[in-house]
Scaffold this motif. Structure first.
Motif, PDB file in Angstrom:
ATOM      1  N   ASP A  28       0.824  -1.215   0.000  1.00  0.00           N
ATOM      2  CA  ASP A  28       0.000   0.000   0.000  1.00  0.00           C
ATOM      3  C   ASP A  28       0.857   1.264   0.000  1.00  0.00           C
ATOM      4  OD1 ASP A  28      -2.401  -1.345  -0.086  1.00  0.00           O
ATOM      5  OD2 ASP A  28      -2.622  -1.424   2.093  1.00  0.00           O
ATOM      6  N   MET A  29       2.142   1.106   0.321  1.00  0.00           N
ATOM      7  CA  MET A  29       3.049   2.250   0.302  1.00  0.00           C
ATOM      8  C   MET A  29       4.335   1.837  -0.405  1.00  0.00           C
ATOM      9  SD  MET A  29       4.552   4.481   3.529  1.00  0.00           S
ATOM     10  CE  MET A  29       2.917   5.061   4.025  1.00  0.00           C
ATOM     11  N   LEU A  30       4.779   2.691  -1.332  1.00  0.00           N
ATOM     12  CA  LEU A  30       5.978   2.361  -2.095  1.00  0.00           C
ATOM     13  C   LEU A  30       6.877   3.585  -2.239  1.00  0.00           C
ATOM     14  CD1 LEU A  30       7.566   0.361  -3.957  1.00  0.00           C
ATOM     15  CD2 LEU A  30       6.271   1.324  -5.866  1.00  0.00           C
ATOM     16  N   PHE A  31       8.164   3.383  -2.004  1.00  0.00           N
ATOM     17  CA  PHE A  31       9.170   4.408  -2.257  1.00  0.00           C
ATOM     18  C   PHE A  31       9.887   4.035  -3.554  1.00  0.00           C
ATOM     19  CE2 PHE A  31       8.373   4.916   2.192  1.00  0.00           C
ATOM     20  CZ  PHE A  31       8.621   6.249   2.477  1.00  0.00           C
ATOM     21  N   ALA A  32       9.841   4.918  -4.548  1.00  0.00           N
ATOM     22  CA  ALA A  32      10.545   4.707  -5.819  1.00  0.00           C
ATOM     23  C   ALA A  32      11.627   5.764  -5.930  1.00  0.00           C
ATOM     24  CB  ALA A  32       9.568   4.811  -6.988  1.00  0.00           C
ATOM     25  N   VAL A  33      12.873   5.325  -5.875  1.00  0.00           N
ATOM     26  CA  VAL A  33      14.007   6.241  -5.775  1.00  0.00           C
ATOM     27  C   VAL A  33      14.938   6.043  -6.962  1.00  0.00           C
ATOM     28  CG1 VAL A  33      15.943   6.955  -4.327  1.00  0.00           C
ATOM     29  CG2 VAL A  33      13.849   6.115  -3.261  1.00  0.00           C
ATOM     30  N   GLY A  34      15.380   7.158  -7.548  1.00  0.00           N
ATOM     31  CA  GLY A  34      16.315   7.048  -8.656  1.00  0.00           C
ATOM     32  C   GLY A  34      16.532   8.378  -9.336  1.00  0.00           C
ATOM     33  N   PRO A  35      17.501   8.438 -10.270  1.00  0.00           N
ATOM     34  CA  PRO A  35      17.829   9.702 -10.938  1.00  0.00           C
ATOM     35  C   PRO A  35      16.752  10.163 -11.913  1.00  0.00           C
ATOM     36  CG  PRO A  35      19.092   7.900 -11.889  1.00  0.00           C
ATOM     37  CD  PRO A  35      18.380   7.336 -10.698  1.00  0.00           C
ATOM     38  N   ALA A  36      16.927  11.370 -12.434  1.00  0.00           N
ATOM     39  CA  ALA A  36      15.972  11.956 -13.382  1.00  0.00           C
ATOM     40  C   ALA A  36      15.848  11.072 -14.618  1.00  0.00           C
ATOM     41  CB  ALA A  36      16.448  13.352 -13.784  1.00  0.00           C
ATOM     42  N   ALA A  55      10.251  13.920  -3.493  1.00  0.00           N
ATOM     43  CA  ALA A  55      10.226  13.757  -2.032  1.00  0.00           C
ATOM     44  C   ALA A  55      11.572  14.018  -1.379  1.00  0.00           C
ATOM     45  CB  ALA A  55       9.731  12.358  -1.674  1.00  0.00           C
ATOM     46  N   GLN A  56      12.650  14.061  -2.167  1.00  0.00           N
ATOM     47  CA  GLN A  56      13.966  14.368  -1.573  1.00  0.00           C
ATOM     48  C   GLN A  56      13.982  15.765  -0.968  1.00  0.00           C
ATOM     49  OE1 GLN A  56      13.451  14.163  -4.858  1.00  0.00           O
ATOM     50  NE2 GLN A  56      14.302  15.971  -5.855  1.00  0.00           N
ATOM     51  N   ASN A  57      13.034  16.609  -1.366  1.00  0.00           N
ATOM     52  CA  ASN A  57      12.983  17.987  -0.857  1.00  0.00           C
ATOM     53  C   ASN A  57      12.023  18.161   0.322  1.00  0.00           C
ATOM     54  OD1 ASN A  57      14.907  19.040  -2.629  1.00  0.00           O
ATOM     55  ND2 ASN A  57      13.400  19.266  -4.256  1.00  0.00           N
ATOM     56  N   THR A  58      11.625  17.046   0.933  1.00  0.00           N
ATOM     57  CA  THR A  58      10.825  17.152   2.157  1.00  0.00           C
ATOM     58  C   THR A  58      11.757  17.175   3.365  1.00  0.00           C
ATOM     59  OG1 THR A  58      10.644  14.737   2.361  1.00  0.00           O
ATOM     60  CG2 THR A  58       8.857  15.882   1.201  1.00  0.00           C
ATOM     61  N   THR A  59      11.302  17.821   4.414  1.00  0.00           N
ATOM     62  CA  THR A  59      12.009  17.782   5.696  1.00  0.00           C
ATOM     63  C   THR A  59      11.480  16.586   6.506  1.00  0.00           C
ATOM     64  OG1 THR A  59      10.353  19.162   6.781  1.00  0.00           O
ATOM     65  CG2 THR A  59      12.213  20.294   5.711  1.00  0.00           C
ATOM     66  N   HIS A  60      12.083  16.340   7.637  1.00  0.00           N
ATOM     67  CA  HIS A  60      11.614  15.287   8.549  1.00  0.00           C
ATOM     68  C   HIS A  60      10.135  15.500   8.882  1.00  0.00           C
ATOM     69  CE1 HIS A  60      11.259  12.942  12.316  1.00  0.00           C
ATOM     70  NE2 HIS A  60      10.691  14.028  12.798  1.00  0.00           N
ATOM     71  N   PRO A  81      17.583  11.283  -4.433  1.00  0.00           N
ATOM     72  CA  PRO A  81      18.450  11.798  -3.356  1.00  0.00           C
ATOM     73  C   PRO A  81      19.649  12.594  -3.873  1.00  0.00           C
ATOM     74  CG  PRO A  81      17.879   9.499  -2.960  1.00  0.00           C
ATOM     75  CD  PRO A  81      17.424   9.819  -4.353  1.00  0.00           C
ATOM     76  N   GLY A  82      19.935  12.484  -5.155  1.00  0.00           N
ATOM     77  CA  GLY A  82      21.051  13.233  -5.733  1.00  0.00           C
ATOM     78  C   GLY A  82      20.676  14.639  -6.171  1.00  0.00           C
ATOM     79  N   SER A 117      17.200  15.382   4.517  1.00  0.00           N
ATOM     80  CA  SER A 117      16.110  15.053   3.599  1.00  0.00           C
ATOM     81  C   SER A 117      15.169  14.046   4.250  1.00  0.00           C
ATOM     82  CB  SER A 117      16.676  14.463   2.309  1.00  0.00           C
ATOM     83  OG  SER A 117      15.645  13.848   1.554  1.00  0.00           O
ATOM     84  N   GLY A 118      13.879  14.373   4.239  1.00  0.00           N
ATOM     85  CA  GLY A 118      12.866  13.465   4.785  1.00  0.00           C
ATOM     86  C   GLY A 118      12.818  12.145   4.039  1.00  0.00           C
ATOM     87  N   LEU A 119      13.166  12.172   2.754  1.00  0.00           N
ATOM     88  CA  LEU A 119      13.170  10.939   1.960  1.00  0.00           C
ATOM     89  C   LEU A 119      14.281  10.006   2.427  1.00  0.00           C
ATOM     90  CD1 LEU A 119      12.256   9.183  -0.425  1.00  0.00           C
ATOM     91  CD2 LEU A 119      13.813  10.489  -1.886  1.00  0.00           C
ATOM     92  N   LYS A 120      15.508  10.555   2.559  1.00  0.00           N
ATOM     93  CA  LYS A 120      16.635   9.724   2.995  1.00  0.00           C
ATOM     94  C   LYS A 120      16.352   9.102   4.368  1.00  0.00           C
ATOM     95  CE  LYS A 120      20.593  11.661   0.522  1.00  0.00           C
ATOM     96  NZ  LYS A 120      21.937  12.260   0.671  1.00  0.00           N
ATOM     97  N   GLU A 121      15.797   9.907   5.244  1.00  0.00           N
ATOM     98  CA  GLU A 121      15.499   9.424   6.597  1.00  0.00           C
ATOM     99  C   GLU A 121      14.427   8.337   6.560  1.00  0.00           C
ATOM    100  OE1 GLU A 121      14.685  11.587  10.833  1.00  0.00           O
ATOM    101  OE2 GLU A 121      13.260  12.019   9.216  1.00  0.00           O
ATOM    102  N   ALA A 122      13.368   8.552   5.779  1.00  0.00           N
ATOM    103  CA  ALA A 122      12.261   7.587   5.711  1.00  0.00           C
ATOM    104  C   ALA A 122      12.727   6.244   5.150  1.00  0.00           C
ATOM    105  CB  ALA A 122      11.127   8.153   4.846  1.00  0.00           C
TER     106      ALA A 122
END
Length: 317
Positions: free
Chosen positions: A126-134, A234-239, A261-262, A272-277
């Motif tokens: 139900d929750m997914l983090f998709a992380v990667g470059p542009a 999401a890399q630009n979110t705070t905690h 994250p880059g 970054s809230g993303l890195k922390e999450a």
């Protein structure tokens, strides 16, 4: 003589009627006992009640098909008019990789192995983090999954949001009201939606609140039920922002969080809230995490080379 009036809403009458009303002409040939007139966004038919009932049924089938596939041609019309059920005229795909049929019927599907994995993880969690470059298709694939869920009535609305941290720009210096300031900032999301939903229908969805596009701050205090929600950049979110967003999740909701994250635009020394999450939630059941990489870049071939060149410099720092 009986009259039947059918109003087309949320679909393009011009595309539905066909070039020079070619699709309407096919209907006229199939229903010679009816007088059929197409004007504006209305189809009017005149004739015996029994024939009008059959015409109403067949036209509804055509409208449903067009709303799903965003295209209509002579072969489809012939099959719909001669079929007894959807199974008789809908062409099944050989696999389930087609997410949606975009504008003009273009098939939108995952293009790489990691994108296919992203889709499967979204189905399982139900929750997914998709992380990667542009350029790796994170947002585009996420929007396609959201549109698919909406079309299949798995959710009642789509909510697309971004933290209002600009890459070297300030919203306050842009002209216009809040919506006019935010629209250019949300442009990548609008672009994806316009590929997948015809303009008239998209406008109606936004007007009715079925599709909502807003900055992350607007999520505060809300409980997001029966919705497919995408947090982009999401890399630009705070905690605090990330925690606030993740705790908005309501019943029958799907949350997808995308980011790179880059490309963090937060002030220096702000975590970054993303890195922390990603660290906090990596072992939580029901939360999926997918890392996309340079091999998933589906923009111009030079984009891969640009990413690699920058990565080489950044790794030396």
């Amino acid at each position: 003589m009986n009259e039947l009036i059918i109003e087309l809403s949320e679909i393009s009458p011009r595309d539905f009627f066909g070039q020079q009303n070619a699709n309407i002409d096919l209907l006229k040939k199939h229903f010679p006992k009816l007088k059929i007139v197409a004007r504006g966004n209305k189809v009017k038919a005149y004739g015996d009640e029994e024939v009008l009932e059959e015409f109403d049924k067949r036209l509804a089938m055509l409208i449903e098909h067009f709303a799903k596939y965003n295209t209509l041609d002579e072969n489809v019309i012939e099959r719909v008019l001669m079929s007894n059920s959807k199974a008789d005229y809908e062409t099944p795909t050989s696999s389930n990789d087609v997410l949606v049929h975009g504008v003009s019927g273009r098939k939108i599907k995952p293009q790489t192995a990691n994108q296919r994995k992203l889709v499967q993880l979204m189905y399982k969690n139900d929750m997914l983090f998709a992380v990667g470059p542009a350029g790796t298709g994170k947002t585009y694939t996420g929007v396609a999954l959201a549109v698919k869920a909406l079309k299949e009535k798995q959710v009642k609305k789509i909510i697309l949001t971004r933290p209002a941290v600009e890459a070297g720009e300030k919203l306050g210096f842009l002209p216009g009201d809040l919506k006019e300031k935010l629209d250019p900032y949300m442009q990548p999301i609008y672009d994806a939606l316009r590929d997948m939903i015809p303009a008239e229908r998209l406008e109606a969805f936004i007007e009715k609140g079925v599709i909502q596009i807003a900055p992350l701050a607007f999520m505060r205090g809300r409980t997001l039920d029966n919705a497919f929600v995408i947090l982009d950049e999401a890399q630009n979110t705070t905690h605090a922002q990330m925690k606030m967003f993740l705790t908005r999740m309501g019943k029958s909701a799907k949350f997808m969080i995308t980011g790179d994250p880059g490309q963090i635009d937060l002030p220096r020394h702000t975590l970054s809230g993303l890195k922390e999450a990603l660290l906090i939630l990596k072992n939580v059941e029901g939360v999926g995490i997918i890392h996309l990489d340079d091999k998933d870049v589906i923009r111009h071939k030079l984009v891969k080379k640009v990413i690699s060149a920058y990565k080489a410099i950044e790794n030396r720092d």
